[in-house]
Scaffold this active site. Structure first.
Site, PDB file in Angstrom:
ATOM      1  N   LYS A 181     -52.599  27.390 -71.617  1.00 48.66           N
ATOM      2  CA  LYS A 181     -53.581  28.234 -70.942  1.00 48.66           C
ATOM      3  C   LYS A 181     -54.797  28.439 -71.846  1.00 48.66           C
ATOM      4  O   LYS A 181     -54.653  28.533 -73.059  1.00 48.66           O
ATOM      5  CB  LYS A 181     -52.988  29.629 -70.678  1.00 48.66           C
ATOM      6  CG  LYS A 181     -51.964  29.700 -69.568  1.00 48.66           C
ATOM      7  CD  LYS A 181     -51.506  31.150 -69.372  1.00 48.66           C
ATOM      8  CE  LYS A 181     -50.394  31.245 -68.347  1.00 48.66           C
ATOM      9  NZ  LYS A 181     -50.835  30.935 -66.968  1.00 48.66           N
TER      10      LYS A 181
ATOM     11  N   ARG B  17     -41.259  29.228 -61.570  1.00 55.18           N
ATOM     12  CA  ARG B  17     -40.456  28.719 -60.455  1.00 55.18           C
ATOM     13  C   ARG B  17     -39.258  27.916 -60.959  1.00 55.18           C
ATOM     14  O   ARG B  17     -38.244  27.831 -60.269  1.00 55.18           O
ATOM     15  CB  ARG B  17     -41.348  27.916 -59.501  1.00 55.18           C
ATOM     16  CG  ARG B  17     -41.996  26.724 -60.133  1.00 55.18           C
ATOM     17  CD  ARG B  17     -43.174  26.194 -59.311  1.00 55.18           C
ATOM     18  NE  ARG B  17     -44.366  27.023 -59.450  1.00 55.18           N
ATOM     19  CZ  ARG B  17     -45.506  26.807 -58.828  1.00 55.18           C
ATOM     20  NH1 ARG B  17     -45.615  25.787 -57.973  1.00 55.18           N
ATOM     21  NH2 ARG B  17     -46.546  27.595 -59.023  1.00 55.18           N
TER      22      ARG B  17
HETATM   23  N1  BES Z   1     -47.490  33.573 -65.206  1.00 53.74           N
HETATM   24  C1  BES Z   1     -48.403  32.727 -64.519  1.00 53.74           C
HETATM   25  C2  BES Z   1     -49.032  33.402 -63.306  1.00 53.74           C
HETATM   26  C3  BES Z   1     -49.946  34.550 -63.563  1.00 53.74           C
HETATM   27  C4  BES Z   1     -51.304  34.361 -63.690  1.00 53.74           C
HETATM   28  C5  BES Z   1     -49.445  35.835 -63.601  1.00 53.74           C
HETATM   29  C6  BES Z   1     -52.151  35.441 -63.890  1.00 53.74           C
HETATM   30  C7  BES Z   1     -50.291  36.905 -63.789  1.00 53.74           C
HETATM   31  C8  BES Z   1     -51.644  36.705 -63.926  1.00 53.74           C
HETATM   32  C9  BES Z   1     -47.677  31.486 -64.002  1.00 53.74           C
HETATM   33  O1  BES Z   1     -46.647  31.027 -64.796  1.00 53.74           O
HETATM   34  C10 BES Z   1     -48.688  30.392 -63.931  1.00 53.74           C
HETATM   35  O2  BES Z   1     -49.161  30.000 -64.956  1.00 53.74           O
HETATM   36  N2  BES Z   1     -48.995  29.933 -62.711  1.00 53.74           N
HETATM   37  C11 BES Z   1     -49.919  28.886 -62.510  1.00 53.74           C
HETATM   38  C12 BES Z   1     -49.309  27.923 -61.521  1.00 53.74           C
HETATM   39  C13 BES Z   1     -49.985  26.567 -61.485  1.00 53.74           C
HETATM   40  C14 BES Z   1     -49.837  25.863 -62.807  1.00 53.74           C
HETATM   41  C15 BES Z   1     -49.356  25.736 -60.373  1.00 53.74           C
HETATM   42  C16 BES Z   1     -51.217  29.484 -61.974  1.00 53.74           C
HETATM   43  O3  BES Z   1     -51.171  30.460 -61.227  1.00 53.74           O
HETATM   44  O4  BES Z   1     -52.262  28.994 -62.345  1.00 53.74           O
HETATM   45 MN    MN Z   2     -47.285  29.746 -66.318  1.00 50.21          MN
END
Ligand code: BES
Ligand code: MN
Ligand code: ZN
Length: 491
Positions: free
Chosen positions: A269, A343
């Site tokens: 990230k 997931r």
């Molecule tokens: N933990 C994150 C989601 C999240 C984002 C929670 C912002 C709280 C605030 C999750 O694991 C994630 O990174 N999701 C990705 C999914 C994508 C890679 C398909 C996302 O939301 O970008």
């Molecule tokens: Mn994630």
């Protein structure tokens, strides 16, 4: 936590709080607020003084409105007027939250509860006071609020005793979920989380805890939980917490995403997106806290919380984009984005629940996608279910609890994005609406519980950027209040 008592006789009247209500619409706009009828006699002249102050201070009585009046040399020395709106639970929750912030410098306050206040109103007041006075600090530095005691003045405590017990338990466990979620990830790893649960449940009858360590997870085939945690120095865990009262007729499994820190893994990230990823176990915190709450309230429903816990890190042992994960029960996922890790751990826990626990209802809470906030804003969870009755029951509980969720569809036309050439499923599609596609992926693991499953993507409401009514800056404990309300309707 604040000590709140129900008292029929005022003990000390240094600070007295009088509720105000709207008088109704006058011809020339809003009429000034009026004091609510008191349940217990107060010092001479105080109610008249409040009645005179309300128009002078242009108070309308809307929920949470506040006016503090010092009265040096007299009793009470501080008179606080607080608007309670229509007098319903939500208005009292808001009033309690505003009040507890306004009087943080007093050590003790007495609230005159109106003669006609319903038990629900007192529940709202109680929860507002206890939730808005929450603070999370790892140090003693800085000034702690002086307020430690609140007396609620009522004619007769009896009608309120049951709701007070429920409100106190609900607030206490919401505060615990906030503590777990606010804790920095230098402290909070999967083992630490499991230890916190163990310490909390020790000695509670009919509440059973099993914690699986990596060797057991491997032996039983929990490939998603192990793969996601593979890059971390701290091994994964699966917490299984079972409240099993003898009189239960319904069994609910609650699954909560427990990523103790989400770097995104090799699909790392950027800095701003990673900043708050210690909160990525808020779902696990909520389901475990709700289960402890169900046991504390002795709700006549069996509740099993499953918290798959892992730290999603970057290292030489981290999983790679393109790896294929084998989940509990044998379904495989191809993943080209290690940041879609939640997931993968949830899939294991859902499959385990369906195959081994065989509950009547299956509910999961997860900080699953940033897309939740894109669709629904900062305070509202995205709720998915094929079961209208289940969705309606949970949505009603969420609303009564003072939280928010919105039902989202599970459209057939996105299902094709889950197809993989290598494996049974593709876990990280880039097409479709992110929160919806994640829900469709999870649905693949619900087996014959597909129409008795409900999922909430609670990424957005799990965190507050600033104090807001009963929420405090940081973790909100989202879901504990809603789940406890909903569980209390089963049985
Ligand atoms: N933990 C994150 C989601 C999240 C984002 C929670 C912002 C709280 C605030 C999750 O694991 C994630 O990174 N999701 C990705 C999914 C994508 C890679 C398909 C996302 O939301 O970008
Ligand atoms: Mn994630
Ligand atoms: Zn995550």
């Amino acid at each position: 936590m604040l000590a709140i008592r129900l008292v029929a006789e005022p003990d000390r009247l240094d600070t007295l709080v009088l509720p105000l209500r709207p008088a109704g619409k006058g011809a020339g706009g809003d009429a000034p607020a009026v004091p609510a009828p008191t349940a217990v006699a107060l010092p001479d002249g105080v109610v008249d003084e409040a009645a005179a102050l309300a128009p002078a201070a242009r108070l309308t009585g809307r929920a949470g409105e506040l006016r503090a009046q010092f009265r040096p040399g007299r009793t009470p020395g501080l008179l606080v007027l607080v608007g309670v709106g229509e007098g319903d639970e939500a208005s009292w929750r808001r009033a309690g939250a505003a009040l507890v912030r306004a009087v943080a410098d007093e050590t003790h306050i007495t609230i005159s509860v109106p003669a006609d206040a319903s038990p629900a109103a007192v529940r709202g007041l109680y929860e507002g006071l206890l939730l808005a006075s929450y603070r999370f600090r790892l140090t003693d530095a800085g000034d702690a609020p002086a307020l430690t005691g609140v007396d609620l003045l009522v004619a007769d405590p009896e009608p309120y005793l049951a709701v007070v017990e429920t409100a106190r338990t609900t607030a206490r466990l919401t505060r615990w979920a906030r503590d777990l979620t606010n804790t920095p990830s230098s402290v909070k790893n999967p083992e630490w989380f499991a230890e916190q649960v163990a310490a909390r449940v020790a000695g509670v009858p009919d509440l059973h805890l099993r914690v699986r360590e990596p060797a057991e997870l491997a032996a039983e085939g929990f490939g998603g939980i192990l793969t996601v945690g593979g890059g971390s120095a701290h091994g994964s865990r699966l917490v299984e917490l079972d409240w099993r009262p003898a009189d239960a007729r319904t069994h609910v499994v609650l699954v909560g995403k427990g990523i103790t820190f989400d770097t995104g893994g090799i699909s790392i990230k950027p800095v701003p997106a990673m900043k708050l990823m210690r909160k990525d176990m808020a779902g696990a915190a909520a389901v475990v806290a709700a289960t402890v709450g169900a046991a504390a309230l002795r709700l006549p429903v069996r509740v099993t919380a499953l918290a798959p816990l892992a730290e999603n890190m970057v290292s030489g042992s981290a999983f790679r984009p393109g790896d294929v994960v084998r989940h509990y029960g044998g379904t495989t996922s191809e993943t080209t984005n290690s940041d879609a890790e939640g997931r993968l751990v949830l899939a294991d826990a859902l499959a385990y629940a369906v195959q081994e626990l065989r509950p009547d209802l299956l509910v999961d809470l997860a900080t699953l996608t940033g897309a939740n906030a894109v669709a629904l804003g900062k305070r509202t969870g995205a709720l998915y279910s094929e079961n209208d009755e289940l969705a309606a029951g949970v949505l009603a509980a969420v609303a009564e609890a003072g939280e928010a969720a919105w039902r989202m569809p599970l459209p057939a036309d996105y299902v094709e994005y889950l197809g993989s050439e290598l494996a049974d499923l593709y876990s990280a599609p880039t097409q479709g609406a992110g929160s919806v596609v994640a829900a469709l992926y999870l649905r693949e693991f619900t087996g014959d519980l597909r129409d008795r499953w409900l999922h909430v993507d609670m990424s957005a409401p799990s965190w507050a950027d600033a104090d807001d009514a009963e929420l405090t800056k940081g973790a909100t404990g989202w879901g504990v209040r809603s789940l406890l309300r909903w569980l209390a309707t089963l049985g």
